[in-house]
Motif scaffolding. Sequence first.
Motif, PDB file in Angstrom:
ATOM      1  N   HIS A 139       0.976  -7.730   4.324  1.00 48.48           N
ATOM      2  CA  HIS A 139       1.894  -6.624   4.559  1.00 48.48           C
ATOM      3  C   HIS A 139       2.564  -6.265   3.241  1.00 48.48           C
ATOM      4  N   ILE A 140       2.669  -4.993   2.951  1.00 47.33           N
ATOM      5  CA  ILE A 140       3.235  -4.542   1.684  1.00 47.33           C
ATOM      6  C   ILE A 140       4.732  -4.783   1.594  1.00 47.33           C
ATOM      7  N   GLY A 141       5.399  -4.957   2.740  1.00 47.85           N
ATOM      8  CA  GLY A 141       6.838  -5.183   2.732  1.00 47.85           C
ATOM      9  C   GLY A 141       7.585  -3.955   2.247  1.00 47.85           C
ATOM     10  N   GLY A 142       8.607  -4.163   1.435  1.00 49.74           N
ATOM     11  CA  GLY A 142       9.389  -3.045   0.921  1.00 49.74           C
ATOM     12  C   GLY A 142       8.998  -2.613  -0.475  1.00 49.74           C
ATOM     13  N   ARG A 143       7.859  -3.082  -0.950  1.00 44.76           N
ATOM     14  CA  ARG A 143       7.406  -2.772  -2.312  1.00 44.76           C
ATOM     15  C   ARG A 143       6.528  -1.521  -2.333  1.00 44.76           C
ATOM     16  N   LYS A 144       6.406  -0.898  -3.501  1.00 42.14           N
ATOM     17  CA  LYS A 144       5.556   0.280  -3.653  1.00 42.14           C
ATOM     18  C   LYS A 144       4.083  -0.094  -3.750  1.00 42.14           C
ATOM     19  N   VAL A 145       3.801  -1.299  -4.237  1.00 41.67           N
ATOM     20  CA  VAL A 145       2.425  -1.756  -4.429  1.00 41.67           C
ATOM     21  C   VAL A 145       2.282  -3.143  -3.821  1.00 41.67           C
ATOM     22  N   ASN A 146       1.175  -3.402  -3.165  1.00 40.54           N
ATOM     23  CA  ASN A 146       0.886  -4.754  -2.678  1.00 40.54           C
ATOM     24  C   ASN A 146       0.093  -5.481  -3.755  1.00 40.54           C
TER      25      ASN A 146
END
Length: 325
Positions: free
Chosen positions: A10-17
């Motif tokens: 899951h990418i979470g709250g970031r712009k990039v995984n």
Amino acid sequence: MRFSVYQESHIGGRKVNQDRMGYSFTRDALLLLLTDGMGGHLHGEIAANIAMQTIGALFQKNAQPYIKKPERFLEDSFIAAHMEIHRFHEVHKLAETPRTTVVACLIQHNSAFWAHCGDSRLYWMRQGQILARTRDHSRIETLIAQGKVDPSERATHPDRNKLFNCLGATNMPMVELSRRVSLQAGDVMLLCSDGLWSMLPDHLMAQRLQSNTIVRAVPDLISSAVGIAGKHSDNVTALALAWGSNGNIDDPLTSIATHTLPIGSLTTTIQAPRISATDETDAFDDVDIEKAIEEIRGAIEKSNNVTMPSGAALKSSDAQDYTKK
């Protein structure tokens, strides 16, 4: 071999995984692999990709149908990945070398071996109990091991994101190897990034993986971690394996039996170029890898070590800190 395997990110709250995970298996060998690009440095996702592809390609080349020297393979493949990251940096003239953590597990002949650099973790669980887990190569874990910091400060200490070991750094990585362990039916191996373990206590992860199939437990754990972290959530990634056949963890959708596979066949979720066993072209210089490994072993032997649970040791007193986030 018979096992169930499931992976999710899951990418979470970031712009990039910047997390990557995958697995490869032949009839007699299985590789589980997870990398976490270091967001405190440029292009962490590139380093994570290169490590995945390099280690995955070497597994494809050497698993014929199993790895002859498991510990040597893990050490050599990590060093090769580190060198490939530096090669990418030089070719593309990047401002700095991309960096990544890595954890890998190799299973064959009913035995498991694992290795790691950084703070991506592996947990070995049986009947809801954690038999072993990797210790993070971080400043905070060193301070805790030395008795200078209380374990309760892991989530709040100012040095919690400082690592002294990774792939792509200026210093050569110190590959920490486990001992060989024998697996029993129902054992669970969990590889995960710090976006998961930093949000959830170890006992909770073990409990959920015991009471549910990995297909249900992994998404539940990831959802919980993202929910707790909220909008500031890191990338959250997990790769879980349930060994053998067990009523509590066996799932017909993910259960795999390899004894029917033909010799020479390979299944993988790692996006790495397939390397033929007869290919004369080798992307890695064996002499350079050998020299690098000998230098690392010498540094470890001469250092004042902090002993790790798996039996390896790492020098931290003179190591450079690398910011994770």
